[in-house]
Design a protein around this motif. Structure first.
Motif, PDB file in Angstrom:
ATOM      1  N   GLU A 195       0.817  -1.216   0.000  1.00  0.00           N
ATOM      2  CA  GLU A 195       0.000   0.000   0.000  1.00  0.00           C
ATOM      3  C   GLU A 195       0.851   1.267   0.000  1.00  0.00           C
ATOM      4  N   ALA A 196       2.068   1.200   0.539  1.00  0.00           N
ATOM      5  CA  ALA A 196       2.900   2.395   0.662  1.00  0.00           C
ATOM      6  C   ALA A 196       3.149   3.094  -0.678  1.00  0.00           C
ATOM      7  N   PRO A 197       3.482   2.364  -1.749  1.00  0.00           N
ATOM      8  CA  PRO A 197       3.734   3.051  -3.019  1.00  0.00           C
ATOM      9  C   PRO A 197       2.490   3.679  -3.652  1.00  0.00           C
ATOM     10  N   LEU A 198       1.327   3.377  -3.117  1.00  0.00           N
ATOM     11  CA  LEU A 198       0.123   4.031  -3.626  1.00  0.00           C
ATOM     12  C   LEU A 198       0.126   5.515  -3.270  1.00  0.00           C
ATOM     13  N   VAL A 199       0.912   5.894  -2.241  1.00  0.00           N
ATOM     14  CA  VAL A 199       0.970   7.301  -1.819  1.00  0.00           C
ATOM     15  C   VAL A 199       2.408   7.802  -1.664  1.00  0.00           C
ATOM     16  N   LEU A 200       3.382   7.007  -2.122  1.00  0.00           N
ATOM     17  CA  LEU A 200       4.786   7.373  -1.948  1.00  0.00           C
ATOM     18  C   LEU A 200       5.563   7.000  -3.199  1.00  0.00           C
ATOM     19  N   SER A 201       6.484   7.887  -3.607  1.00  0.00           N
ATOM     20  CA  SER A 201       7.313   7.592  -4.774  1.00  0.00           C
ATOM     21  C   SER A 201       8.737   8.051  -4.507  1.00  0.00           C
ATOM     22  N   SER A 202       9.616   7.775  -5.453  1.00  0.00           N
ATOM     23  CA  SER A 202      11.015   8.165  -5.300  1.00  0.00           C
ATOM     24  C   SER A 202      11.177   9.679  -5.182  1.00  0.00           C
ATOM     25  N   ASP A 203      10.226  10.430  -5.705  1.00  0.00           N
ATOM     26  CA  ASP A 203      10.295  11.889  -5.599  1.00  0.00           C
ATOM     27  C   ASP A 203      10.162  12.376  -4.165  1.00  0.00           C
ATOM     28  N   ASP A 204       9.591  11.519  -3.298  1.00  0.00           N
ATOM     29  CA  ASP A 204       9.362  11.896  -1.902  1.00  0.00           C
ATOM     30  C   ASP A 204      10.513  11.511  -0.983  1.00  0.00           C
ATOM     31  N   VAL A 205      11.507  10.812  -1.529  1.00  0.00           N
ATOM     32  CA  VAL A 205      12.559  10.223  -0.701  1.00  0.00           C
ATOM     33  C   VAL A 205      13.927  10.695  -1.192  1.00  0.00           C
ATOM     34  N   GLN A 206      14.824  11.008  -0.267  1.00  0.00           N
ATOM     35  CA  GLN A 206      16.129  11.562  -0.640  1.00  0.00           C
ATOM     36  C   GLN A 206      17.240  10.526  -0.701  1.00  0.00           C
ATOM     37  N   VAL A 207      16.873   9.252  -0.620  1.00  0.00           N
ATOM     38  CA  VAL A 207      17.828   8.150  -0.772  1.00  0.00           C
ATOM     39  C   VAL A 207      17.236   7.185  -1.792  1.00  0.00           C
ATOM     40  N   PRO A 208      17.988   6.191  -2.252  1.00  0.00           N
ATOM     41  CA  PRO A 208      17.408   5.218  -3.192  1.00  0.00           C
ATOM     42  C   PRO A 208      16.119   4.615  -2.644  1.00  0.00           C
ATOM     43  N   PHE A 209      15.071   4.641  -3.469  1.00  0.00           N
ATOM     44  CA  PHE A 209      13.743   4.179  -3.070  1.00  0.00           C
ATOM     45  C   PHE A 209      13.423   2.888  -3.806  1.00  0.00           C
ATOM     46  N   LEU A 210      13.110   1.859  -3.049  1.00  0.00           N
ATOM     47  CA  LEU A 210      12.862   0.534  -3.607  1.00  0.00           C
ATOM     48  C   LEU A 210      11.431   0.102  -3.301  1.00  0.00           C
ATOM     49  N   ASP A 211      10.644  -0.049  -4.344  1.00  0.00           N
ATOM     50  CA  ASP A 211       9.261  -0.502  -4.234  1.00  0.00           C
ATOM     51  C   ASP A 211       9.265  -2.015  -4.406  1.00  0.00           C
ATOM     52  N   ALA A 212       9.021  -2.746  -3.321  1.00  0.00           N
ATOM     53  CA  ALA A 212       9.100  -4.204  -3.368  1.00  0.00           C
ATOM     54  C   ALA A 212       8.145  -4.792  -4.397  1.00  0.00           C
ATOM     55  N   GLY A 213       6.950  -4.201  -4.544  1.00  0.00           N
ATOM     56  CA  GLY A 213       5.993  -4.692  -5.527  1.00  0.00           C
ATOM     57  C   GLY A 213       6.453  -4.448  -6.946  1.00  0.00           C
ATOM     58  N   ASP A 214       7.079  -3.307  -7.178  1.00  0.00           N
ATOM     59  CA  ASP A 214       7.619  -2.986  -8.496  1.00  0.00           C
ATOM     60  C   ASP A 214       8.731  -3.963  -8.862  1.00  0.00           C
ATOM     61  N   LEU A 215       9.618  -4.221  -7.916  1.00  0.00           N
ATOM     62  CA  LEU A 215      10.699  -5.169  -8.147  1.00  0.00           C
ATOM     63  C   LEU A 215      10.151  -6.567  -8.411  1.00  0.00           C
ATOM     64  N   LEU A 216       9.095  -6.941  -7.700  1.00  0.00           N
ATOM     65  CA  LEU A 216       8.478  -8.248  -7.918  1.00  0.00           C
ATOM     66  C   LEU A 216       7.898  -8.341  -9.321  1.00  0.00           C
ATOM     67  N   ALA A 217       7.222  -7.290  -9.770  1.00  0.00           N
ATOM     68  CA  ALA A 217       6.643  -7.301 -11.111  1.00  0.00           C
ATOM     69  C   ALA A 217       7.722  -7.476 -12.175  1.00  0.00           C
ATOM     70  N   ARG A 218       8.824  -6.763 -12.020  1.00  0.00           N
ATOM     71  CA  ARG A 218       9.924  -6.869 -12.981  1.00  0.00           C
ATOM     72  C   ARG A 218      10.489  -8.287 -13.016  1.00  0.00           C
ATOM     73  N   ARG A 219      10.634  -8.884 -11.838  1.00  0.00           N
ATOM     74  CA  ARG A 219      11.210 -10.233 -11.795  1.00  0.00           C
ATOM     75  C   ARG A 219      10.231 -11.262 -12.339  1.00  0.00           C
ATOM     76  N   CYS A 220       8.938 -11.049 -12.118  1.00  0.00           N
ATOM     77  CA  CYS A 220       7.937 -11.946 -12.701  1.00  0.00           C
ATOM     78  C   CYS A 220       8.054 -11.957 -14.222  1.00  0.00           C
ATOM     79  N   VAL A 221       8.240 -10.780 -14.816  1.00  0.00           N
ATOM     80  CA  VAL A 221       8.405 -10.697 -16.265  1.00  0.00           C
ATOM     81  C   VAL A 221       9.634 -11.482 -16.702  1.00  0.00           C
TER      82      VAL A 221
END
Length: 233
Positions: A195-221
């Motif tokens: 749920e966190a990435p539904l309201v949070l993105s890399s633009d909101d964070v000043q360090v490398p931001f890792l979305d676990a769901g995004d990474l999972l989607a990429r690996r599924c592909v």
């Protein structure tokens, strides 16, 4: 031909749909037939993985095992589950289905290590934080978390998001919590709740931001298109 992906979803529904959108977006396709076949069990009736009372939520594993078996019976060849906390039941899911499960927690921990960070902040439930602590420690990384009252505030915000609150206030609160982790020494940040990435993105964070769901989607592909082998059972 690609491997058929079975998705254990519904925890929560909006996060699952966000994952499916990312899965579609990352698939290199010129026509419908180039996309991955997905079998979905979007089941919001899975018992609450975050229930506070002793023993509550214990039935989640049994329901997830049943879902996994159903997906295997329907023809799925590899499984994914866009819910961090539910990965506590990963072994049961694999045993029930006889299928490999693409590890969401492990993928995010590896990505964090790849940033060169030594201390990693995670926004997640208590159950998810326990898993991340183990995975990060195995890579020699420290975990940075919110304090007691702030963790409770995160959980309250999480349930608001599950209830459909994607307001600017919710975004501001989540960004503030991310900032607290960075201020506490986090050199990278994992969105360890889908749920966190539904309201949070890399633009909101000043360090490398890792979305676990995004990474999972990429690996599924990558796995379903056989750019990399599926995980061992």
């Amino acid at each position: 031909m690609s491997l058929i992906l079975g998705v254990l979803g519904g925890m929560g529904p909006a996060a699952t749909l966000d994952f499916l959108g990312k899965l579609q977006a990352y698939t290199p396709a010129q026509r419908d037939q180039d996309h991955i076949r997905v079998l979905m069990d979007l089941n919001p009736q899975v018992p609450d993985r975050n229930a506070p009372s002793p023993g509550a939520g214990a039935g989640a594993g049994d329901v997830l095992a049943e879902m996994a078996g159903g997906l295997a019976g329907g023809g799925a060849e590899v499984l994914a589950m866009p819910c961090n906390t539910a990965h506590a039941h990963a072994d049961l899911i694999v045993r029930a289905s006889g299928l490999p499960l693409i590890d969401m927690i492990g993928g995010a921990a590896k990505a964090a290590a790849d940033t060169g960070a030594h201390r990693v902040g995670v926004l997640g439930t208590k159950g998810a934080l326990k898993l991340y602590r183990e995975y990060l420690a195995a890579r020699g990384l420290g975990l940075v978390t919110l304090g007691g009252e702030r963790q409770e505030a995160f959980m309250a915000l999480l349930y608001r998001i599950k209830g459909g609150d994607l307001s600017s206030r919710a975004r501001s609160e989540m960004a503030g919590m991310a900032g607290e982790l960075v201020a506490a020494g986090a050199e990278a940040l994992i969105a360890g709740c889908t749920e966190a990435p539904l309201v949070l993105s890399s633009d909101d964070v000043q360090v490398p931001f890792l979305d676990a769901g995004d990474l999972l989607a990429r690996r599924c592909v990558d796995i379903c298109l056989e750019f990399e082998p599926p995980p061992p059972i």
